[in-house]
Design a protein around this motif. Structure first.
Motif, PDB file in Angstrom:
ATOM      1  N   LEU A  64       0.824  -1.203   0.000  1.00  0.00           N
ATOM      2  CA  LEU A  64       0.000   0.000   0.000  1.00  0.00           C
ATOM      3  C   LEU A  64       0.864   1.262   0.000  1.00  0.00           C
ATOM      4  CD1 LEU A  64      -2.730   1.399   0.157  1.00  0.00           C
ATOM      5  CD2 LEU A  64      -2.672   1.099   2.648  1.00  0.00           C
ATOM      6  N   LYS A  65       1.921   1.279   0.804  1.00  0.00           N
ATOM      7  CA  LYS A  65       2.813   2.436   0.820  1.00  0.00           C
ATOM      8  C   LYS A  65       3.489   2.632  -0.529  1.00  0.00           C
ATOM      9  CE  LYS A  65       3.917   2.449   5.768  1.00  0.00           C
ATOM     10  NZ  LYS A  65       5.001   2.264   6.780  1.00  0.00           N
ATOM     11  N   SER A  66       3.947   1.546  -1.132  1.00  0.00           N
ATOM     12  CA  SER A  66       4.563   1.635  -2.457  1.00  0.00           C
ATOM     13  C   SER A  66       3.575   2.162  -3.479  1.00  0.00           C
ATOM     14  CB  SER A  66       5.078   0.257  -2.872  1.00  0.00           C
ATOM     15  OG  SER A  66       5.611   0.283  -4.176  1.00  0.00           O
ATOM     16  N   PHE A  67       2.335   1.704  -3.376  1.00  0.00           N
ATOM     17  CA  PHE A  67       1.274   2.164  -4.281  1.00  0.00           C
ATOM     18  C   PHE A  67       1.043   3.660  -4.134  1.00  0.00           C
ATOM     19  CE2 PHE A  67      -3.276   3.208  -4.486  1.00  0.00           C
ATOM     20  CZ  PHE A  67      -3.569   2.891  -5.801  1.00  0.00           C
ATOM     21  N   LEU A  68       0.979   4.149  -2.899  1.00  0.00           N
ATOM     22  CA  LEU A  68       0.701   5.562  -2.659  1.00  0.00           C
ATOM     23  C   LEU A  68       1.873   6.459  -3.034  1.00  0.00           C
ATOM     24  CD1 LEU A  68      -1.135   5.241   0.777  1.00  0.00           C
ATOM     25  CD2 LEU A  68      -2.167   5.704  -1.450  1.00  0.00           C
ATOM     26  N   LEU A  69       3.091   5.927  -2.918  1.00  0.00           N
ATOM     27  CA  LEU A  69       4.271   6.734  -3.223  1.00  0.00           C
ATOM     28  C   LEU A  69       4.632   6.731  -4.706  1.00  0.00           C
ATOM     29  CD1 LEU A  69       6.524   5.736  -0.189  1.00  0.00           C
ATOM     30  CD2 LEU A  69       5.354   7.923  -0.553  1.00  0.00           C
ATOM     31  N   ASN A  70       4.034   5.832  -5.467  1.00  0.00           N
ATOM     32  CA  ASN A  70       4.307   5.763  -6.903  1.00  0.00           C
ATOM     33  C   ASN A  70       3.740   6.999  -7.580  1.00  0.00           C
ATOM     34  OD1 ASN A  70       4.091   5.124  -9.750  1.00  0.00           O
ATOM     35  ND2 ASN A  70       4.582   3.019  -9.171  1.00  0.00           N
ATOM     36  N   LEU A  71       4.552   7.671  -8.364  1.00  0.00           N
ATOM     37  CA  LEU A  71       4.156   8.946  -8.973  1.00  0.00           C
ATOM     38  C   LEU A  71       3.665   8.791 -10.407  1.00  0.00           C
ATOM     39  CD1 LEU A  71       7.107  11.181  -7.677  1.00  0.00           C
ATOM     40  CD2 LEU A  71       4.855  10.834  -6.654  1.00  0.00           C
ATOM     41  N   ASN A  72       3.436   7.574 -10.851  1.00  0.00           N
ATOM     42  CA  ASN A  72       3.068   7.358 -12.247  1.00  0.00           C
ATOM     43  C   ASN A  72       1.611   7.634 -12.556  1.00  0.00           C
ATOM     44  OD1 ASN A  72       5.662   6.643 -12.945  1.00  0.00           O
ATOM     45  ND2 ASN A  72       5.327   4.463 -12.532  1.00  0.00           N
ATOM     46  N   SER A  73       0.790   7.916 -11.574  1.00  0.00           N
ATOM     47  CA  SER A  73      -0.600   8.271 -11.836  1.00  0.00           C
ATOM     48  C   SER A  73      -0.965   9.493 -11.002  1.00  0.00           C
ATOM     49  CB  SER A  73      -1.538   7.113 -11.504  1.00  0.00           C
ATOM     50  OG  SER A  73      -1.522   6.852 -10.129  1.00  0.00           O
ATOM     51  N   SER A  74      -1.881  10.298 -11.518  1.00  0.00           N
ATOM     52  CA  SER A  74      -2.229  11.536 -10.841  1.00  0.00           C
ATOM     53  C   SER A  74      -3.230  11.327  -9.715  1.00  0.00           C
ATOM     54  CB  SER A  74      -2.808  12.530 -11.855  1.00  0.00           C
ATOM     55  OG  SER A  74      -3.946  11.988 -12.499  1.00  0.00           O
ATOM     56  N   ILE A  75      -4.031  10.283  -9.795  1.00  0.00           N
ATOM     57  CA  ILE A  75      -5.062  10.028  -8.800  1.00  0.00           C
ATOM     58  C   ILE A  75      -4.954   8.590  -8.318  1.00  0.00           C
ATOM     59  CG2 ILE A  75      -7.544  10.018  -8.326  1.00  0.00           C
ATOM     60  CD1 ILE A  75      -7.898  11.994 -10.602  1.00  0.00           C
ATOM     61  N   LYS A  76      -5.086   8.387  -7.009  1.00  0.00           N
ATOM     62  CA  LYS A  76      -5.046   7.046  -6.435  1.00  0.00           C
ATOM     63  C   LYS A  76      -6.229   6.875  -5.492  1.00  0.00           C
ATOM     64  CE  LYS A  76      -0.012   6.447  -6.633  1.00  0.00           C
ATOM     65  NZ  LYS A  76       0.312   7.739  -7.279  1.00  0.00           N
ATOM     66  N   CYS A  77      -6.813   5.701  -5.521  1.00  0.00           N
ATOM     67  CA  CYS A  77      -7.924   5.365  -4.642  1.00  0.00           C
ATOM     68  C   CYS A  77      -7.642   4.020  -3.999  1.00  0.00           C
ATOM     69  CB  CYS A  77      -9.240   5.275  -5.417  1.00  0.00           C
ATOM     70  SG  CYS A  77      -9.720   6.788  -6.275  1.00  0.00           S
TER      71      CYS A  77
END
Length: 267
Positions: A238-251
Motif C-alpha cells: 500500500l505504501k509503495s502504491f501511494l508513493l508511486n508517482l506514475n498516476s495523478s489520482i489514487k484510490c
C-alpha cells in the motif's frame, strides 16, 4: 455456423493509462435479497442500476465491497450465525444471489470484488484461528467452515479479480487457509486513476484484550488492539502504491461500505 444469425457483441476496453478519460463506477455491498424487510422487492436496487446502465452507458465498472452473500444467514437476519459446513452449502448462497438481476449487471460492466465477514461468518478474523488465546475456543468444524467459505469466495468472487488465475484457484482446493497466508489485496487501473483493493479481513488480528463492545482502547494495554492489515506485506504494498508517482489520482477501497447495493457516481 450461420453467420447471419449471429448476435453482434460489443466489447469496451479500459482507456490507456496516460489518458484523462473520466472514471465512473458503482460501489455495492451487503447483498442480502432474503432480508426480512424486502417484502418481495428483493432486487430493487439491482434493477435500478440495470436500467441506468442500459439507458446511459456511462458507468465503467462496479466495486463490490464485501458481504456479497450472507452465508451465515441461511434465510433472514433472524437466522444468523449459522454458516454452512461444506463448500456446496456456501455455493448455494452464491447461486441464489447470482440471480438474473445480478447477471444483468455483470453482463454490462466488470466487477472487482473484496470480502468482509458474512462471506464466511459474522465478524471473523484470522486471529480467531491463530492466536493461542482465541483458537482455544475454535473447533475443527469452525476451521472447516473458514476453509470452505474462503474457497467459495475464491471461486465465485476472487476469480473475477486481477492477479488471480485458474491455476491459483486450483492450488487452493483442499488448502489450509489458516496457515497458507494467501494474498487477497490487488491493484487495477482505469485511465490515469489507480485503485488498491485492500484485504481487511483475512489479515485481521484482534488483540486478546480488545473489547468489541467498547472501542475506547486502553492506551497502556498492548493487547487491546485491532490490526487490519499485515505491516510486512500488505502495508508495504500500500505504501509503495501511494508513493508511486506514475498516476495523478489514487484510490484505495476496503470492505463493507454499507452501501446496500446503492450506486455511487465518482469522476
Amino acid at each position: 455456423m450461420d453467420w447471419n444469425n449471429i448476435t453482434p457483441l460489443q466489447v469496451k476496453t479500459f482507456p490507456s493509462s496516460n489518458s484523462d478519460n473520466k472514471t465512473k463506477f458503482i460501489l455495492t455491498s451487503c447483498r442480502h435479497p432474503d432480508q426480512f424487510a424486502s417484502f418481495g422487492n428483493k432486487n430493487h436496487m439491482l434493477n435500478i442500476m440495470h436500467k441506468r446502465l442500459k439507458q446511459e452507458r456511462d458507468v465503467d465498472f462496479r466495486i463490490a465491497c464485501g458481504d456479497q452473500v450472507y452465508a451465515d444467514h441461511p434465510i433472514t437476519y433472524l437466522s444468523n450465525n449459522n454458516p454452512p459446513k461444506t463448500f456446496k452449502g456456501f455455493a448455494k448462497h452464491y447461486f441464489r444471489n447470482y440471480n438474473q438481476a445480478h447477471n444483468n449487471i455483470a453482463s454490462l460492466i466488470p466487477t472487482y470484488c473484496t470480502f468482509d465477514d458474512h462471506e464466511v461468518t459474522n465478524d471473523w478474523a484470522l486471529s480467531d484461528f491463530t492466536d493461542d488465546h482465541h483458537k482455544e475456543l475454535k473447533t475443527k468444524k469452525d476451521s472447516r467452515i473458514l476453509n470452505n467459505g474462503l474457497l467459495a469466495y475464491d471461486a465465485f468472487q476472487h476469480a473475477l479479480n486481477p492477479e488471480f488465475s485458474m491455476q491459483d484457484l486450483k492450488a487452493r482446493i483442499g488448502a489450509d487457509y489458516i496457515f497458507s497466508k494467501f494474498k487477497y489485496w490487488y491493484t487495477f487501473q482505469h485511465s490515469n486513476i489507480k485503485f488498491f483493493a485492500m484485504d481487511t479481513r483475512y489479515q485481521r488480528i484482534i488483540g486478546r484484550n480488545f473489547n468489541k463492545r467498547n472501542n475506547d482502547l486502553e492506551a497502556n494495554d498492548n493487547n487491546a488492539f485491532v490490526q487490519l492489515i499485515d505491516p510486512d506485506t500488505q502495508m508495504r504494498s500500500l505504501k509503495s502504491f501511494l508513493l508511486n508517482l506514475n498516476s495523478s489520482i489514487k484510490c484505495n477501497h476496503y470492505a463493507a461500505t454499507r452501501t446496500s447495493d446503492c450506486p455511487v457516481n465518482n469522476s
